[in-house]
Design an enzyme around this catalytic site. Structure first.
Site, PDB file in Angstrom:
ATOM      1  N   LYS A  17     -21.702  23.041  -3.590  1.00 59.28           N
ATOM      2  CA  LYS A  17     -20.240  23.110  -3.593  1.00 59.28           C
ATOM      3  C   LYS A  17     -19.738  24.379  -4.279  1.00 59.28           C
ATOM      4  O   LYS A  17     -18.868  25.081  -3.744  1.00 59.28           O
ATOM      5  CB  LYS A  17     -19.674  21.883  -4.312  1.00 59.28           C
ATOM      6  CG  LYS A  17     -18.181  21.977  -4.614  1.00 59.28           C
ATOM      7  CD  LYS A  17     -17.749  21.016  -5.691  1.00 59.28           C
ATOM      8  CE  LYS A  17     -16.380  21.398  -6.194  1.00 59.28           C
ATOM      9  NZ  LYS A  17     -15.914  20.545  -7.296  1.00 59.28           N
ATOM     10  N   ASN A  18     -20.265  24.681  -5.460  1.00 55.41           N
ATOM     11  CA  ASN A  18     -19.758  25.812  -6.228  1.00 55.41           C
ATOM     12  C   ASN A  18     -19.991  27.141  -5.519  1.00 55.41           C
ATOM     13  O   ASN A  18     -19.216  28.086  -5.679  1.00 55.41           O
ATOM     14  CB  ASN A  18     -20.387  25.840  -7.620  1.00 55.41           C
ATOM     15  CG  ASN A  18     -19.899  24.694  -8.490  1.00 55.41           C
ATOM     16  OD1 ASN A  18     -18.876  24.089  -8.203  1.00 55.41           O
ATOM     17  ND2 ASN A  18     -20.631  24.387  -9.538  1.00 55.41           N
TER      18      ASN A  18
ATOM     19  N   ARG B 156      -8.958  23.636  -7.823  1.00 61.99           N
ATOM     20  CA  ARG B 156      -9.361  24.652  -8.799  1.00 61.99           C
ATOM     21  C   ARG B 156      -9.915  25.906  -8.132  1.00 61.99           C
ATOM     22  O   ARG B 156      -9.635  27.026  -8.545  1.00 61.99           O
ATOM     23  CB  ARG B 156     -10.413  24.045  -9.737  1.00 61.99           C
ATOM     24  CG  ARG B 156     -10.893  24.992 -10.827  1.00 61.99           C
ATOM     25  CD  ARG B 156      -9.872  25.129 -11.913  1.00 61.99           C
ATOM     26  NE  ARG B 156     -10.207  26.201 -12.848  1.00 61.99           N
ATOM     27  CZ  ARG B 156      -9.447  26.576 -13.852  1.00 61.99           C
ATOM     28  NH1 ARG B 156      -8.300  25.979 -14.059  1.00 61.99           N
ATOM     29  NH2 ARG B 156      -9.808  27.546 -14.649  1.00 61.99           N
TER      30      ARG B 156
ATOM     31  N   ASP C 143     -10.559  19.135 -11.865  1.00 64.15           N
ATOM     32  CA  ASP C 143     -11.002  18.106 -12.813  1.00 64.15           C
ATOM     33  C   ASP C 143     -10.187  18.128 -14.099  1.00 64.15           C
ATOM     34  O   ASP C 143      -9.771  19.178 -14.565  1.00 64.15           O
ATOM     35  CB  ASP C 143     -12.458  18.361 -13.217  1.00 64.15           C
ATOM     36  CG  ASP C 143     -13.426  17.948 -12.144  1.00 64.15           C
ATOM     37  OD1 ASP C 143     -12.985  17.296 -11.197  1.00 64.15           O
ATOM     38  OD2 ASP C 143     -14.596  18.296 -12.259  1.00 64.15           O
TER      39      ASP C 143
ATOM     40  N   ASP D  12     -22.661  21.183 -15.748  1.00 68.82           N
ATOM     41  CA  ASP D  12     -22.395  20.132 -14.764  1.00 68.82           C
ATOM     42  C   ASP D  12     -23.437  19.019 -14.787  1.00 68.82           C
ATOM     43  O   ASP D  12     -23.214  17.953 -14.182  1.00 68.82           O
ATOM     44  CB  ASP D  12     -22.324  20.728 -13.354  1.00 68.82           C
ATOM     45  CG  ASP D  12     -21.033  21.496 -13.117  1.00 68.82           C
ATOM     46  OD1 ASP D  12     -20.086  21.310 -13.896  1.00 68.82           O
ATOM     47  OD2 ASP D  12     -20.965  22.275 -12.147  1.00 68.82           O
TER      48      ASP D  12
ATOM     49  N   MET E 140     -18.903  23.830 -23.459  1.00 74.98           N
ATOM     50  CA  MET E 140     -17.931  24.572 -22.666  1.00 74.98           C
ATOM     51  C   MET E 140     -16.632  23.812 -22.386  1.00 74.98           C
ATOM     52  O   MET E 140     -15.581  24.426 -22.216  1.00 74.98           O
ATOM     53  CB  MET E 140     -18.574  25.020 -21.349  1.00 74.98           C
ATOM     54  CG  MET E 140     -19.736  25.983 -21.570  1.00 74.98           C
ATOM     55  SD  MET E 140     -20.576  26.482 -20.067  1.00 74.98           S
ATOM     56  CE  MET E 140     -19.299  27.450 -19.265  1.00 74.98           C
TER      57      MET E 140
END
Length: 434
Positions: free
Chosen positions: A22-23, A97, A121, A319, A341
């Site tokens: 996805k990223n 995002r 998110d 993640d 983070m």
């Protein structure tokens, strides 16, 4: 609002294929705006966030065609600049995002971009300073309309420069790269993110005619070019899914094979799970996870408690910390999970405590997990997914628990995981969508 009903306690067996990352896809799709020629992208996952961006591209005037189950072509020969000023476009940007990565390509190719504050998110504050300062360094002007919550970015011409990023932001680095490839002269980016997603983006841009060197390092040098052309690109398998499936196998004491994982791009993910005591075997480009009745968390060499912490690549991706925290609840031993983070990603642990997990939440960033060593099962519970990664961690917990669990707000899980219940049910899970 849809929910999952999960009957816990079932072991998994068989093979499972991770979806496209996805990223990476969110970056790659935005990068297709850099050329008017056709760009074909393979291995695109059918998930909400990606589908939302693809539809947004259509509405911007990009010609999008679905060429196969997971293959799309994009041709941004004619972009509707007036639509980009509409309230509808800005509203849609605010719910995704990844839309922030439209800025770099739009400013580089068209000299102008408008975007509202991106959403996504609810995992804590994620500032955009790296994006904006980097593109400003290239010569763009930023104006913020506080009343509408809109950023307007303009540039008659971008010029290469040297920049030292204040943080190794993945999306920030991607945005700056996409702006710099069409800038005049040389751009040097130090403290650049170097995740496989960024490496993939740079390799694709080079095939399109860009001149990027230093790929896979934190020092990128970009020689600007006048135009880019079309290409074909294949997205990597999703490393977060690979890690999630490793965690599922351990928690449910199952034997599974995760197919075609691109081992060379997993970094320290396999080793991080081994530190929790989980056995893994690399078989070609697959990962085999044998059934284990128990797994024991390692200690540091001096005997102190193990700490699992996120860090910029090649450190551990943040993640996967939610998954590793859940996995630790059934390990033998204790571990400190340190989420550096994002300050809200550990707030789902109260639900795990309700399920019977032994966890001490020290502060918004740290949690100590005391493992049950599978001597005590988690209990089924009613849960709500607060974000994508906590959602999959809750699903893993529910699959290993005694009794039945219900997870609501699964739209969050759908944003990151393609058809997850069908794929897991095919290897032995009992998950029903209602």
């Amino acid at each position: 609002m849809a929910s999952f009903v999960i009957e816990g306690g079932h072991r998994l067996h068989g093979e499972i294929h991770p979806q496209g990352a996805k990223n990476e896809v969110l970056q790659i799709v935005c990068a297709t705006l850099l050329t008017g020629e056709e760009v074909t992208v393979n291995n695109i996952p059918d998930i909400l966030d990606v589908n939302y961006l693809i539809q947004l591209m259509r509405e911007m005037g990009v010609k999008v065609a679905k060429k196969g189950i997971s293959t799309y072509s994009f041709q941004a020969a004619s972009v509707d600049m007036t639509y980009l000023e509409s309230d509808e476009f800005l509203r849609k940007c605010s719910s995704l995002r990844g839309s922030v990565m439209l800025i770099g390509p739009m400013v580089a190719r068209f000299g102008r971009a408008l975007i509202s504050k991106p959403g996504g998110d609810k995992i804590g504050r994620r500032r955009l300073d790296t994006h904006f300062l980097g593109i400003q360094n290239l010569g763009a002007d930023f104006d913020y309309d506080e009343e509408r919550g809109i950023y307007e970015i303009t540039a008659d011409e971008l010029h290469g420069t040297y920049m030292l990023l204040d943080e190794a932001s993945v999306t920030g680095t991607a945005n700056i790269i996409m702006a710099a490839v069409l800038a005049k002269g040389r751009t040097t980016i130090y403290n650049a993110a170097c995740e496989p997603y960024l490496q993939q983006l740079c390799k694709m841009l080079n095939r399109m005619g860009a001149r990027i060197s230093g790929i896979a390092s934190n020092l990128l040098i970009i020689e600007g070019v006048e135009t880019l052309h079309g290409t074909e690109h294949t997205v990597l398998p999703d490393m977060i899914e690979v890690g999630s499936f490793i965690g599922m196998a351990a928690m449910t004491q199952s034997e599974i094979t995760i197919k075609n994982v691109s081992n060379e791009n997993l970094g320290i993910i396999p080793e991080s799970f081994r530190r929790l005591g989980i056995k893994l075997e690399q078989r070609g480009d697959d990962i085999f996870v044998p059934a284990q009745e128990s797994y024991e968390i390692e200690s540091f060499i001096d005997g102190s408690i193990m700490t699992i912490a996120d860090a910029p690549w090649p450190g551990l991706t943040p993640d996967l910390l939610s998954v590793m925290l859940v996995v630790a609840t059934q390990a033998k031993g204790s571990v400190l999970i340190h989420q550096k983070m994002f300050e809200s990603r550990l707030f789902f642990v109260d639900k795990l405590i309700d399920m019977g997990a032994q966890i001490i939440l020290c502060d918004p960033h740290r949690a100590v997990v005391i493992g049950h060593n599978h001597n005590f099962k988690l209990r089924g519970a009613r849960l709500t997914s607060p974000d994508i990664r906590a959602g999959i961690a809750m699903l893993i917990a529910a699959m290993s628990a005694e009794g039945t669990s219900t997870i609501s707000n699964i739209e969050q899980i759908d944003r990151g995981y393609q058809d997850i219940e069908r794929r897991l049910n095919a290897i032995g899970a009992r998950i029903t969508r209602i």
